[in-house]
Design a protein around this motif. Structure first.
Motif, PDB file in Angstrom:
ATOM      1  N   VAL A 241       0.922  -1.025   0.098  1.00 58.62           N
ATOM      2  CA  VAL A 241      -0.103  -0.496   0.094  1.00 58.62           C
ATOM      3  C   VAL A 241       0.851   1.548   0.137  1.00 58.62           C
ATOM      4  O   VAL A 241       0.460   2.229  -1.296  1.00 58.62           O
ATOM      5  N   ILE A 242       1.681   1.322   0.578  1.00 54.12           N
ATOM      6  CA  ILE A 242       2.899   2.335   0.883  1.00 54.12           C
ATOM      7  C   ILE A 242       3.412   2.551  -0.532  1.00 54.12           C
ATOM      8  O   ILE A 242       4.038   3.301  -1.306  1.00 54.12           O
ATOM      9  N   LEU A 243       3.935   1.328  -0.577  1.00 61.40           N
ATOM     10  CA  LEU A 243       5.021   1.233  -2.158  1.00 61.40           C
ATOM     11  C   LEU A 243       3.808   1.900  -3.244  1.00 61.40           C
ATOM     12  O   LEU A 243       4.822   3.400  -4.012  1.00 61.40           O
ATOM     13  N   ILE A 244       2.607   1.703  -3.090  1.00 59.00           N
ATOM     14  CA  ILE A 244       2.100   2.413  -4.074  1.00 59.00           C
ATOM     15  C   ILE A 244       1.543   3.912  -4.132  1.00 59.00           C
ATOM     16  O   ILE A 244       1.612   4.923  -5.089  1.00 59.00           O
ATOM     17  N   LYS A 245       1.601   4.040  -2.691  1.00 64.82           N
ATOM     18  CA  LYS A 245       1.661   5.499  -2.724  1.00 64.82           C
ATOM     19  C   LYS A 245       3.129   6.699  -2.841  1.00 64.82           C
ATOM     20  O   LYS A 245       2.437   7.696  -3.711  1.00 64.82           O
ATOM     21  N   LEU A 246       3.705   6.161  -2.066  1.00 62.94           N
ATOM     22  CA  LEU A 246       5.250   6.516  -2.888  1.00 62.94           C
ATOM     23  C   LEU A 246       5.359   7.185  -3.915  1.00 62.94           C
ATOM     24  O   LEU A 246       5.977   7.839  -4.617  1.00 62.94           O
ATOM     25  N   ALA A 247       4.794   6.033  -5.192  1.00 63.95           N
ATOM     26  CA  ALA A 247       5.038   5.772  -6.331  1.00 63.95           C
ATOM     27  C   ALA A 247       4.288   6.652  -6.951  1.00 63.95           C
ATOM     28  O   ALA A 247       4.045   7.730  -7.663  1.00 63.95           O
ATOM     29  N   ASP A 248       3.137   7.063  -6.172  1.00 61.62           N
ATOM     30  CA  ASP A 248       1.553   8.024  -6.627  1.00 61.62           C
ATOM     31  C   ASP A 248       2.203  10.109  -6.731  1.00 61.62           C
ATOM     32  O   ASP A 248       2.404  10.472  -7.377  1.00 61.62           O
ATOM     33  N   ARG A 249       2.606   9.914  -5.463  1.00 63.30           N
ATOM     34  CA  ARG A 249       3.287  11.361  -4.359  1.00 63.30           C
ATOM     35  C   ARG A 249       4.631  11.176  -5.052  1.00 63.30           C
ATOM     36  O   ARG A 249       4.549  12.730  -5.570  1.00 63.30           O
ATOM     37  N   LEU A 250       5.429  10.306  -6.193  1.00 65.90           N
ATOM     38  CA  LEU A 250       6.868  10.847  -6.808  1.00 65.90           C
ATOM     39  C   LEU A 250       6.886  11.687  -7.805  1.00 65.90           C
ATOM     40  O   LEU A 250       6.701  12.519  -8.496  1.00 65.90           O
ATOM     41  N   HIS A 251       5.272  11.033  -8.929  1.00 67.85           N
ATOM     42  CA  HIS A 251       4.581  11.203  -9.901  1.00 67.85           C
ATOM     43  C   HIS A 251       3.970  12.099  -9.604  1.00 67.85           C
ATOM     44  O   HIS A 251       3.842  13.530 -10.506  1.00 67.85           O
ATOM     45  N   ASN A 252       3.472  13.038  -8.969  1.00 67.12           N
ATOM     46  CA  ASN A 252       2.499  14.233  -8.530  1.00 67.12           C
ATOM     47  C   ASN A 252       3.689  15.034  -8.009  1.00 67.12           C
ATOM     48  O   ASN A 252       3.564  16.173  -8.601  1.00 67.12           O
ATOM     49  N   MET A 253       5.028  14.417  -7.635  1.00 66.67           N
ATOM     50  CA  MET A 253       5.578  15.749  -7.448  1.00 66.67           C
ATOM     51  C   MET A 253       6.515  16.316  -8.363  1.00 66.67           C
ATOM     52  O   MET A 253       7.532  17.632  -8.594  1.00 66.67           O
ATOM     53  N   GLN A 254       6.658  15.222  -9.475  1.00 68.69           N
ATOM     54  CA  GLN A 254       7.339  15.584 -10.884  1.00 68.69           C
ATOM     55  C   GLN A 254       6.461  16.183 -11.775  1.00 68.69           C
ATOM     56  O   GLN A 254       7.110  16.779 -12.432  1.00 68.69           O
ATOM     57  N   THR A 255       5.293  16.508 -11.066  1.00 64.28           N
ATOM     58  CA  THR A 255       4.755  17.428 -12.473  1.00 64.28           C
ATOM     59  C   THR A 255       3.533  18.579 -11.453  1.00 64.28           C
ATOM     60  O   THR A 255       2.780  19.022 -11.591  1.00 64.28           O
ATOM     61  N   LEU A 256       4.495  18.878 -10.671  1.00 62.80           N
ATOM     62  CA  LEU A 256       3.701  19.286  -9.737  1.00 62.80           C
ATOM     63  C   LEU A 256       3.938  21.255  -9.871  1.00 62.80           C
ATOM     64  O   LEU A 256       3.079  22.321  -9.557  1.00 62.80           O
ATOM     65  N   GLY A 257       4.461  21.817 -10.718  1.00 59.04           N
ATOM     66  CA  GLY A 257       4.542  22.752 -11.622  1.00 59.04           C
ATOM     67  C   GLY A 257       2.962  23.097 -11.785  1.00 59.04           C
ATOM     68  O   GLY A 257       3.044  24.313 -12.475  1.00 59.04           O
ATOM     69  N   ALA A 258       2.405  22.404 -12.342  1.00 56.03           N
ATOM     70  CA  ALA A 258       0.698  23.099 -12.804  1.00 56.03           C
ATOM     71  C   ALA A 258      -0.220  23.143 -12.066  1.00 56.03           C
ATOM     72  O   ALA A 258      -0.786  23.979 -12.125  1.00 56.03           O
ATOM     73  N   LEU A 259       0.587  23.422 -11.139  1.00 55.77           N
ATOM     74  CA  LEU A 259      -0.446  23.636  -9.571  1.00 55.77           C
ATOM     75  C   LEU A 259      -0.422  25.700  -8.873  1.00 55.77           C
ATOM     76  O   LEU A 259       0.679  25.742  -9.395  1.00 55.77           O
ATOM     77  N   ARG A 260      -1.346  26.173  -8.320  1.00 56.29           N
ATOM     78  CA  ARG A 260      -0.677  27.756  -7.695  1.00 56.29           C
ATOM     79  C   ARG A 260       0.098  27.472  -6.706  1.00 56.29           C
ATOM     80  O   ARG A 260       0.169  26.521  -6.131  1.00 56.29           O
ATOM     81  N   PRO A 261       1.330  28.409  -6.658  1.00 55.41           N
ATOM     82  CA  PRO A 261       2.375  28.493  -5.947  1.00 55.41           C
ATOM     83  C   PRO A 261       2.353  28.172  -4.484  1.00 55.41           C
ATOM     84  O   PRO A 261       2.734  27.238  -3.697  1.00 55.41           O
ATOM     85  N   ASP A 262       1.359  27.802  -3.610  1.00 55.55           N
ATOM     86  CA  ASP A 262       0.727  27.895  -2.534  1.00 55.55           C
ATOM     87  C   ASP A 262       0.614  26.625  -2.088  1.00 55.55           C
ATOM     88  O   ASP A 262       1.228  25.595  -1.683  1.00 55.55           O
ATOM     89  N   LYS A 263      -0.469  26.183  -3.499  1.00 54.58           N
ATOM     90  CA  LYS A 263      -0.282  24.864  -3.512  1.00 54.58           C
ATOM     91  C   LYS A 263       0.153  23.794  -3.585  1.00 54.58           C
ATOM     92  O   LYS A 263       1.076  22.778  -2.794  1.00 54.58           O
TER      93      LYS A 263
END
Length: 718
Positions: free
Chosen positions: A132-154
């Motif tokens: 479960v946590i391995l999937i969540k870490l992969a999910d978070r890693l890709h979200n971090m790799q594509t973070l540029g599309a979000l508002r600065p505060d987010k």
């Protein structure tokens, strides 16, 4: 299926055809469920679960984990139920997907409570299945790799959460590869200016360092070859975030950090590791106190290696890690190495330590009061900085830095902690509050019938110890709670309750909605109401108490306490509104944690304080010399030298800049946010006055922009 093709190629390299086909079916379900959904970046949503599955496929995770990763958002975001997944893919895959999904059906009182409860749910699912946590870490890693599309505060909020929780979890599970990527991306998004400056600085010195690294690598290889040791010597570069942490926590100077050169020696056997150590200690002089043997005593996450720091003839510091190939694989992949290398290492320290940690989470979950307390205790255990001590029989106990014999007692067994009365450190009686250091032998002395002392909470460090002590205090017998509550209240009053009239004590019990004085004292003893709050109300004049009791006047009109730094109470200033002297303020009294001071009109307390007995009016003392943190936000036109001029003006006005954050509003305007120390509102107003006359400043205002009653707006623009 255009997005599945690359992933399919990776899966076919290590999975059986039937397992690849199952993963393909999972992709089809995910693609259908997410049809029409788009990410903030504008990409089809299906690209996200595929990217997360790709990260796990690189670690060669089993097909069930890949399937769950592909469908990890379908329960949360689509019209798909766990029952649907169970029917199509079986219980295991459905449980994995459900474990990663957030709780969307429950209404929470606050965003913080929702986040904490979702985190607790995920961690409990992890104790059932580590994947479960391995999937969540992969999910978070890709979200971090594509973070540029979000508002600065987010971006900053997600980056901070990543650095505080997810990177430490990856570290706790020994997955170094994912941990480093999360740290780097978190650093880049939370502190973009610091990241950019540090990255450019490292780039400038890299050429000179390359020559030095090659020379030292050659010297190490020649010495080890002469000794007949088969080794691989690698000159490694420290990550930007580890350089930043060293500068922040230890060294403070970039050039001092960069004067340390790091190398890794990988050999064939554990015995060879120690032989390599002897050879390089003959080649370069070891620095006393800088050798660590993590092979004999693995880290809390199962990491194994020999660490030593040497000094070359030219005075340079050289860090060397020595490990076997298997240790190196485990250091990179941690618990994920079980699937990656198929070495049958089910008893490797990484997995053993992970199982022990998961068991401790189960115990923690059973004893904590709420989700927020649970996540705080997990955070404590995620930042171990280990101390290794011994039991009298020679067993090694790992504890976080700053741990005491109380933590040691609970680490052995809950019953040992609950009945602990004294301790011996290296056969000498010592206080239970003594911070433990490496290598000591600790003996706990117990007595049947003895119980935890609530005072232990002031120095217990581990989540397990603190949770068990709190749990006991909450379940104390009523008469013990009354006795403790009386002592705490008299300590806050600095005099005996016997000095108060009976009618005063009756009035205070009615005001606090308790049926009797004993019930009120028990509430204090059990931590349900703060003694400082009751003491303040009790020492108010009698007429005032009657006004509160009759509800004829709002609670804000009671005579407020004077805030004088930390005199007599623990005082914290809320980061959500950052109050400074001159602001009308209100304090939330947290039992056992002191006062948390907010601006009076802070949205976080506006709705609650009139109905909540934990809020009390406070006022600033007349003479305060301290600096208080506040945020100032400027909208400036994008011109050369803007930052230098602004910081110069703030410095000339005695403003102490702590942090600067720059974000682009559009092509022509940037937003600069300063976290800085000021003395009071007048001091802040003077700084704003000087800044507003600069031609390239479009707007300047205090952040957050809360309007206090009866005060002029903290903003100037032109």
């Amino acid at each position: 299926m255009p997005y599945f093709a690359d992933l399919k190629n990776v899966l076919e390299s290590y999975l059986e055809p039937k397992q690849v086909a199952d993963a393909e079916r999972a992709y089809q379900v995910a693609e259908c469920a997410h049809d029409g959904q788009m990410r903030s970046s504008g990409d089809p949503y299906i690209t996200h679960p595929v990217a997360a599955a790709n990260i796990l496929a690189e670690l060669k995770l089993d097909h069930q984990t890949i399937m769950a990763a592909l469908m990890h958002d379908v329960i949360e975001d689509c019209d798909v139920t766990k029952q649907d997944l169970t029917e199509q893919f079986g219980d295991t895959v459905a449980d994995l997907v459900e474990g990663v999904s957030k709780l969307t059906q429950i209404d929470f009182q606050s965003k913080e409570e929702a986040q904490a409860e979702n985190f607790r749910k995920m961690m409990m699912a992890m104790t059932q299945d580590i994947r479960v946590i391995l999937i969540k870490l992969a999910d978070r890693l890709h979200n971090m790799q594509t973070l540029g599309a979000l508002r600065p505060d987010k971006r900053r909020r997600i980056a901070r959460e990543t650095l505080e929780i997810y990177a430490p979890i990856a570290n706790r599970l020994g997955i170094h590869r994912i941990k480093e990527q999360l740290e780097l991306l978190g650093f880049a998004n939370l502190y973009p200016l610091r990241y950019k400056i540090l990255k450019n600085s490292v780039k400038k010195v890299r050429g000179h360092r390359k020559e030095v690294v090659e020379r030292i690598t050659k010297q190490l290889r020649e010495r080890l070859n002469e000794s007949g040791l088969k080794c691989q010597v690698i000159g490694r570069e420290k990550s930007l975030y580890s350089i930043y942490k060293k500068m922040r926590d230890k060294v403070g100077n970039f050039h001092e950090v960069m004067d340390i050169y790091a190398f890794r020696v990988i050999t064939d056997t554990e015995d060879s590791c120690y032989r390599v150590l002897g050879q390089i200690h003959n080649l370069f002089k070891p620095i006393p106190g800088r050798f660590k043997d993590y092979i004999a005593i693995p880290k809390a996450n199962g990491y194994q290696s020999l660490h030593t720091v040497l000094r070359s003839k030219s005075g340079m510091h050289i860090e060397v890690q020595i490990r076997t190939e298997l240790m190196d694989q485990m250091a990179e992949h941690g618990v994920a190495a079980h699937w990656l290398y198929k070495t049958g290492t089910s008893h490797h320290p990484a997995e053993t330590k992970a199982r022990e940690w998961l068991q401790s989470l189960v115990e923690l979950q059973q004893n904590v009061g709420d989700s927020i307390e649970f996540i705080e205790n997990v955070k404590i255990d995620l930042y171990p900085d280990e101390v290794y001590v011994f039991t009298p029989k020679g067993k090694i106990i790992e504890l976080p830095k700053g741990a005491t014999p109380v933590d040691f007692a609970y680490a052995i067994h809950t019953d040992i902690g609950n009945t602990c009365i004294a301790c011996k450190i290296d056969k000498q009686f010592s206080p239970l509050s003594t911070p433990l250091v490496n290598g000591r032998t600790v003996e706990i002395i117990t007595a049947p019938g003895s119980r935890p002392n609530p005072a232990w909470l002031s120095y217990a460090v581990t989540g397990k110890a603190r949770t068990n002590i709190r749990n006991f205090v909450k379940n104390m017998r009523h008469d013990e709670a009354v006795h403790l509550g009386r002592r705490l209240l008299e300590q806050s009053l600095k005099k005996s309750l016997d000095e108060f009239r009976e009618d005063q004590l009756e009035q205070i019990t009615e005001v606090t909605r308790y049926s009797s004085l004993d019930d009120l004292l028990a509430g204090i003893g059990l931590g349900k109401i703060a003694s400082a709050l009751v003491a303040h109300r009790l020492t108010s004049d009698e007429a005032e108490i009657k006004e509160v009791k009759d509800k004829s006047q709002p609670s804000e009109e009671r005579s407020p306490l004077a805030i004088k730094g930390t005199e007599g109470l623990v005082i914290k200033y809320a980061k959500c509104c950052r109050p400074i002297p001159g602001d009308p303020i209100m304090a939330y009294v947290s039992p056992g944690r002191g006062f948390n001071v907010h601006r009076e009109n802070c949205p976080n307390i506006q709705r609650a304080h009139k109905q909540n007995d934990h809020y009390v009016p406070v006022q600033w003392a007349d003479e305060l010399e301290s600096e208080f943190a506040t945020e100032l936000r400027l909208h400036v036109f994008n011109q050369r030298g803007v930052l230098a001029q602004v910081t110069n003006i703030i410095a000339n006005q005695d403003g102490n800049i702590v942090n600067v954050d720059i974000n682009e509003l559009d092509g022509d305007v940037n937003i600069i946010t300063f976290l800085m120390g000021v003395k009071n509102r007048v001091h802040l107003a003077n700084i704003i006055k000087k800044l507003r006359v600069i031609p390239f400043v479009n707007k300047v205002y205090r952040y957050p922009d809360i309007q206090p009653k009866g005060h002029k707006r903290d903003e100037e623009s032109h």
